[in-house]
Write a protein that holds these residues in place. Sequence first.
Motif, short mmCIF file in Angstrom:
data_model
loop_
_atom_site.label_atom_id
_atom_site.label_comp_id
_atom_site.label_asym_id
_atom_site.label_seq_id
_atom_site.Cartn_x
_atom_site.Cartn_y
_atom_site.Cartn_z
N SER A 63 0.80 -1.01 -0.06
CA SER A 63 0.02 -0.16 0.17
C SER A 63 0.64 1.36 0.05
N HIS A 64 1.78 1.19 0.76
CA HIS A 64 2.83 2.34 0.75
C HIS A 64 3.46 2.88 -0.46
N LEU A 65 4.12 1.57 -1.31
CA LEU A 65 4.62 1.58 -2.40
C LEU A 65 3.66 2.18 -3.35
N ALA A 66 2.24 1.67 -3.39
CA ALA A 66 1.60 2.01 -4.45
C ALA A 66 1.19 3.60 -4.33
N ASP A 67 1.03 3.69 -2.97
CA ASP A 67 0.47 5.38 -2.79
C ASP A 67 1.92 6.32 -3.16
N TYR A 68 3.09 5.73 -3.03
CA TYR A 68 4.17 6.73 -3.43
C TYR A 68 4.37 6.58 -4.91
N GLY A 69 4.08 5.54 -5.45
CA GLY A 69 4.00 5.39 -6.84
C GLY A 69 3.03 6.11 -7.58
N SER A 70 2.03 6.15 -7.02
CA SER A 70 0.93 7.09 -7.73
C SER A 70 0.95 8.54 -7.53
N SER A 71 1.91 9.10 -6.63
CA SER A 71 2.28 10.42 -6.39
C SER A 71 3.27 11.16 -7.36
N ILE A 72 3.72 10.01 -8.11
CA ILE A 72 4.70 10.69 -9.25
C ILE A 72 3.80 10.80 -10.44
N PRO A 73 3.85 11.91 -11.10
CA PRO A 73 3.05 11.86 -12.21
C PRO A 73 3.44 10.80 -13.30
N LYS A 74 2.24 10.49 -14.05
CA LYS A 74 2.32 9.27 -15.05
C LYS A 74 3.53 9.52 -16.25
N LYS A 75 3.63 10.67 -16.49
CA LYS A 75 4.41 11.10 -17.46
C LYS A 75 5.96 10.80 -16.90
N GLU A 76 6.28 10.85 -15.71
CA GLU A 76 7.57 10.61 -14.90
C GLU A 76 7.64 9.06 -15.17
N ARG A 77 6.57 8.45 -14.58
CA ARG A 77 6.69 6.68 -14.63
C ARG A 77 6.80 6.15 -15.85
N LEU A 78 6.13 6.86 -16.84
CA LEU A 78 6.51 6.41 -18.18
C LEU A 78 7.87 6.42 -18.68
N ASN A 79 8.77 7.23 -18.05
CA ASN A 79 9.95 7.36 -18.32
C ASN A 79 10.61 6.26 -18.18
N VAL A 80 10.55 5.35 -17.04
CA VAL A 80 11.29 4.32 -16.87
C VAL A 80 11.09 3.17 -17.64
N LYS A 81 12.15 2.68 -18.19
CA LYS A 81 12.10 1.70 -19.21
C LYS A 81 12.61 0.27 -18.58
N PHE A 82 13.32 0.44 -17.47
CA PHE A 82 14.23 -0.86 -16.88
C PHE A 82 13.75 -0.65 -15.33
N PHE A 83 13.21 -1.80 -14.61
CA PHE A 83 12.70 -1.56 -13.35
C PHE A 83 13.76 -2.94 -12.78
N VAL A 84 14.35 -2.85 -11.63
CA VAL A 84 15.26 -3.78 -11.26
C VAL A 84 14.78 -3.97 -9.93
N CYS A 85 14.23 -5.23 -9.46
CA CYS A 85 13.72 -5.50 -8.12
C CYS A 85 13.92 -6.91 -7.67
N ASP A 86 14.47 -7.10 -6.38
CA ASP A 86 14.91 -8.39 -5.84
C ASP A 86 13.74 -8.64 -4.74
N MET A 87 12.70 -8.09 -4.43
CA MET A 87 11.99 -8.56 -3.48
C MET A 87 10.77 -9.46 -3.91
#
Length: 87
Positions: A63-87
Motif C-alpha cells: 500500500s505504501h509503495l502504491a501510494d508513493y508510485g501514484s504520487s509521481i506523475p504518469k509522464k515521469e513513471r512512463l520514463n522508466v524503461k527498466f525496473f530492477v527488483c529483488d523483492m
Amino acid sequence: TGVSVQTVCRLLDTISYPTPDRLPQALSISEFKGNAFTGKYQCILVDPKQHRILDLLPDRTQSHLADYGSSIPKKERLNVKFFVCDM
C-alpha cells in the motif's frame, strides 16, 4: 573519532536531499533492515546507472509503495524503461 552514537544520530537526522525532478530510465528498488518507526524493513530507490540514491521509503508494504508510485506523475513513471527488483 570520539563522537558518541547520539551525536551521529542527531547529525544524520539533519541531512536532507531533494527528491529528483525526473525518474531515470533505469530504476532499482531494494529493501534493507532498518529501524524506522514504521517497521523493520525500509526501501531504497536507486538510479543504477548513475549510482545515486533517489529516495528512501519508510516501509516496504504494497500500500505504501502504491501510494508513493501514484504520487509521481504518469509522464515521469512512463520514463522508466527498466525496473530492477529483488523483492
